[in-house]
Design a protein around this motif. Sequence first.
Motif, PDB file in Angstrom:
ATOM      1  N   GLY A   1       0.740  -1.217   0.137  1.00 12.00           N
ATOM      2  CA  GLY A   1       0.026   0.052  -0.023  1.00 12.00           C
ATOM      3  C   GLY A   1       0.856   1.303  -0.069  1.00 12.00           C
ATOM      4  N   TYR A   2      -0.013   2.444  -0.224  1.00 17.31           N
ATOM      5  CA  TYR A   2       0.809   3.643   0.112  1.00 17.31           C
ATOM      6  C   TYR A   2       0.009   4.680   0.968  1.00 17.31           C
ATOM      7  N   LYS A   3       0.811   4.943   2.038  1.00 19.55           N
ATOM      8  CA  LYS A   3       0.433   5.637   3.071  1.00 19.55           C
ATOM      9  C   LYS A   3       1.064   7.063   3.303  1.00 19.55           C
ATOM     10  N   ILE A   4      -0.014   7.961   3.495  1.00 21.47           N
ATOM     11  CA  ILE A   4       0.152   9.476   3.384  1.00 21.47           C
ATOM     12  C   ILE A   4       0.049   9.751   5.037  1.00 21.47           C
ATOM     13  N   SER A   5       0.534  11.210   5.356  1.00 13.93           N
ATOM     14  CA  SER A   5      -0.084  11.540   6.870  1.00 13.93           C
ATOM     15  C   SER A   5      -1.381  11.693   7.053  1.00 13.93           C
ATOM     16  N   ASN A   6      -1.795  11.413   8.138  1.00 13.29           N
ATOM     17  CA  ASN A   6      -3.230  11.388   8.810  1.00 13.29           C
ATOM     18  C   ASN A   6      -3.401  12.760   8.990  1.00 13.29           C
ATOM     19  N   GLN A   7      -4.746  13.201   8.460  1.00  8.21           N
ATOM     20  CA  GLN A   7      -5.007  14.706   8.389  1.00  8.21           C
ATOM     21  C   GLN A   7      -6.278  14.728   9.423  1.00  8.21           C
ATOM     22  N   CYS A   8      -7.162  13.719   9.318  1.00  9.25           N
ATOM     23  CA  CYS A   8      -8.384  14.106  10.250  1.00  9.25           C
ATOM     24  C   CYS A   8      -8.783  12.862  11.033  1.00  9.25           C
ATOM     25  N   CYS A   9      -8.412  11.614  10.883  1.00  8.16           N
ATOM     26  CA  CYS A   9      -8.625  10.579  11.440  1.00  8.16           C
ATOM     27  C   CYS A   9      -7.856  10.496  13.070  1.00  8.16           C
ATOM     28  N   TYR A  10      -8.817  10.316  14.255  1.00 11.41           N
ATOM     29  CA  TYR A  10      -8.318  10.234  15.435  1.00 11.41           C
ATOM     30  C   TYR A  10      -7.286   9.297  15.685  1.00 11.41           C
ATOM     31  N   LEU A  11      -6.273   9.829  16.034  1.00 13.00           N
ATOM     32  CA  LEU A  11      -5.339   8.790  16.505  1.00 13.00           C
ATOM     33  C   LEU A  11      -4.945   9.010  18.197  1.00 13.00           C
ATOM     34  N   SER A  12      -4.542   8.015  18.830  1.00 10.68           N
ATOM     35  CA  SER A  12      -4.032   8.172  20.161  1.00 10.68           C
ATOM     36  C   SER A  12      -2.738   8.616  20.319  1.00 10.68           C
TER      37      SER A  12
END
Length: 135
Positions: free
Chosen positions: A79-90
């Motif tokens: 896969g290809y992952k980019i920076s998270n912009q709006c999904c909640y992460l602890s």
Amino acid sequence: MMKQKVLLFLIFIFLFGCSGDYSKKLGGGYTLERTNSCCIFIFKKNTQPVKVGNTILYDNRVVKPLIKKLYIDKEKVVGYKISNQCCYLSEYEKRNQIKNGYFVLYKKSGYISDGLDEERLIELNISINKMKKII
């Protein structure tokens, strides 16, 4: 009046029933989860618990959001992952996520190679053109 109620009901079903959220099995116990347009990740049930302070966490999101491309075959997920912009992460998830770029998740071992570019995929003899495209 009855036609208006039926029309409103159909609009409601369309808007909320077709929201785009889904789960897709990837094999090896892994699932692609999409909870909204910016929260797409790979999940695995029954991962080992992690103790953070006095809290026990089950870090089931093995590849944190945001996944933009995903391909699978019998042995691996690419896969290809980019920076998270709006999904909640602890805070724990923020500190323990894979690097941006391409990643390879080997289903049997659970090992993840991350932060890869297309040249590195070629060096690893991985051709995404020969794999099944998921997203």
